[in-house]
Design a protein around this motif. Sequence first.
Motif, mmCIF file in Angstrom:
data_model
loop_
_atom_site.group_PDB
_atom_site.id
_atom_site.type_symbol
_atom_site.label_atom_id
_atom_site.label_comp_id
_atom_site.label_asym_id
_atom_site.label_seq_id
_atom_site.Cartn_x
_atom_site.Cartn_y
_atom_site.Cartn_z
ATOM 1 N N THR A 1 9.778 3.910 -5.251
ATOM 2 C CA THR A 1 8.758 2.893 -4.987
ATOM 3 C C THR A 1 7.925 2.653 -6.242
ATOM 4 O O THR A 1 7.601 3.593 -6.975
ATOM 5 C CB THR A 1 7.835 3.305 -3.841
ATOM 6 N N THR A 2 7.571 1.403 -6.474
ATOM 7 C CA THR A 2 6.813 1.051 -7.677
ATOM 8 C C THR A 2 5.325 0.871 -7.400
ATOM 9 O O THR A 2 4.541 0.701 -8.333
ATOM 10 C CB THR A 2 7.349 -0.263 -8.271
ATOM 11 N N GLY B 1 0.784 -1.228 0.000
ATOM 12 C CA GLY B 1 0.000 0.000 0.000
ATOM 13 C C GLY B 1 0.813 1.273 0.000
ATOM 14 O O GLY B 1 0.251 2.367 0.089
ATOM 15 N N CYS B 2 2.137 1.159 -0.114
ATOM 16 C CA CYS B 2 2.959 2.369 -0.187
ATOM 17 C C CYS B 2 2.743 3.028 -1.548
ATOM 18 O O CYS B 2 2.840 2.361 -2.583
ATOM 19 C CB CYS B 2 4.436 2.034 -0.003
ATOM 20 N N PRO B 3 2.435 4.320 -1.568
ATOM 21 C CA PRO B 3 2.223 4.993 -2.848
ATOM 22 C C PRO B 3 3.425 4.843 -3.774
ATOM 23 O O PRO B 3 4.572 4.748 -3.325
ATOM 24 C CB PRO B 3 2.009 6.454 -2.451
ATOM 25 N N ALA B 4 3.164 4.824 -5.066
ATOM 26 C CA ALA B 4 4.232 4.709 -6.061
ATOM 27 C C ALA B 4 4.897 6.060 -6.287
ATOM 28 O O ALA B 4 4.334 7.121 -6.001
ATOM 29 C CB ALA B 4 3.647 4.186 -7.378
ATOM 30 N N GLY B 5 6.118 5.996 -6.803
ATOM 31 C CA GLY B 5 6.817 7.207 -7.198
ATOM 32 C C GLY B 5 7.523 7.947 -6.080
ATOM 33 O O GLY B 5 7.927 9.099 -6.255
ATOM 34 N N ILE B 6 7.704 7.284 -4.908
ATOM 35 C CA ILE B 6 8.386 7.925 -3.790
ATOM 36 C C ILE B 6 9.869 7.596 -3.851
ATOM 37 O O ILE B 6 10.248 6.426 -3.792
ATOM 38 C CB ILE B 6 7.828 7.436 -2.437
ATOM 39 N N PRO B 7 10.734 8.604 -3.954
ATOM 40 C CA PRO B 7 12.165 8.324 -3.834
ATOM 41 C C PRO B 7 12.436 7.811 -2.416
ATOM 42 O O PRO B 7 12.173 8.516 -1.438
ATOM 43 C CB PRO B 7 12.825 9.683 -4.073
ATOM 44 N N LEU B 8 12.925 6.589 -2.306
ATOM 45 C CA LEU B 8 13.090 5.963 -1.001
ATOM 46 C C LEU B 8 14.571 5.816 -0.680
ATOM 47 O O LEU B 8 15.320 5.199 -1.432
ATOM 48 C CB LEU B 8 12.405 4.594 -0.980
ATOM 49 N N SER B 9 14.973 6.389 0.430
ATOM 50 C CA SER B 9 16.368 6.349 0.844
ATOM 51 C C SER B 9 16.600 5.187 1.802
ATOM 52 O O SER B 9 16.044 5.168 2.909
ATOM 53 C CB SER B 9 16.754 7.669 1.527
ATOM 54 N N GLU B 10 17.426 4.223 1.402
ATOM 55 C CA GLU B 10 17.780 3.130 2.301
ATOM 56 C C GLU B 10 18.613 3.651 3.474
ATOM 57 O O GLU B 10 18.578 3.087 4.573
ATOM 58 C CB GLU B 10 18.540 2.040 1.553
#
Length: 359
Positions: free
Chosen positions: A74-75, A27-36
């Motif tokens: 995020t996809t 359910g995480c929205p798509a298109g979020i730049p995600l920093s590990e």
Amino acid sequence: MNTIGRLYTLTSFGESHGEALGGVIDGCPAGIPLSEEEIQHELNRRRPGQSSVTTSRTEEDRVEILSGIFEGVTTGSPIGFIVRNKDQRSRDYDAIKDLFRPSHADYTMQEKYGVRDYRGGGRSSAREHVVRVVGGAVARQVLKRLGVSIYGYTSQVGPIALKESYHEFNLEETENNVVRCPDSVVAREMELFIRKVQEEHDSVGGVVSCVIRGVPVGVGEPVFDRFQARLGYYMMGINAAKGFEYGEGFHAASMRGSEHNDTFVMENGQVRTLANHAGGILGGITSGEDIYFRVAFKPVATIGREQQTVNRFGEEVTFVAQGRHDSCVVPRAVPVVEAMAAMLVLDMMLEAGKIPTRV
């Protein structure tokens, strides 16, 4: 249940002394730049062995993202991850494998399932919180883009408590000491008290306070799905949590209506309240003001003193617990409280239509 959430969900798996713990975020929205790196930062705040007032178990707690991220974004598909265990000492628990330790889940787990993993508590261990911290770290990165921020801090250890409200402190200072208290003087008192408890082979409880800023008006429902009800559900699902209150909480019971009522005013064209005794929630719905709450934690159940108990054969015995444990969980509980709050806020904002499926 091993899944929490409705639209933003986290499914958790793994045990304290197993190969790894892990989870699946959906359910995480798509298109979020995600920093590990930001996810790892949150895990580092919770990990064992970070200071002399925490357990000596040493874990790197390195997160491995397995799916749901492509080229750093995020996809919209499930985000799978694991955190491997590397410093288990399962032999420490051989002597108590047949015992029901006081105030642990040993007895109830045995009765419910007929079998239990006695190594560090297995599934009921607070080690499982690494999964929640990852779920919360991802949620925080979404919320950050929407102007929502979350600040947890230690407000009490044993009898030592902050006297002022959160408005009096710079909450950015929380990470500047090992107990995560925004007042450096009180933090030193807390640290010395925990050390004293350690020397006495005992444990102590405390309180984590938390402030959520930037949640818009209109999140939550007026009857059974109140914002504070869901928030309390998330908080009381944390290991060792024994109490939850928001706004004035139990103090409201001793106040008069003339003291507790929040006066409405206009400020820059917006409806605001002067005092926010309600803690940012009115009738189960967020008001746009700061949401503030507190979670009380019990003393750690594993202590280095001789205790009496019974074993699974019905015999009364005495024992001294082995293993490596915190004398006070509160400092390491701060990032867990923040993580659970972040997941709850994102989930309810999605339900309220405050966040598109693509941000």
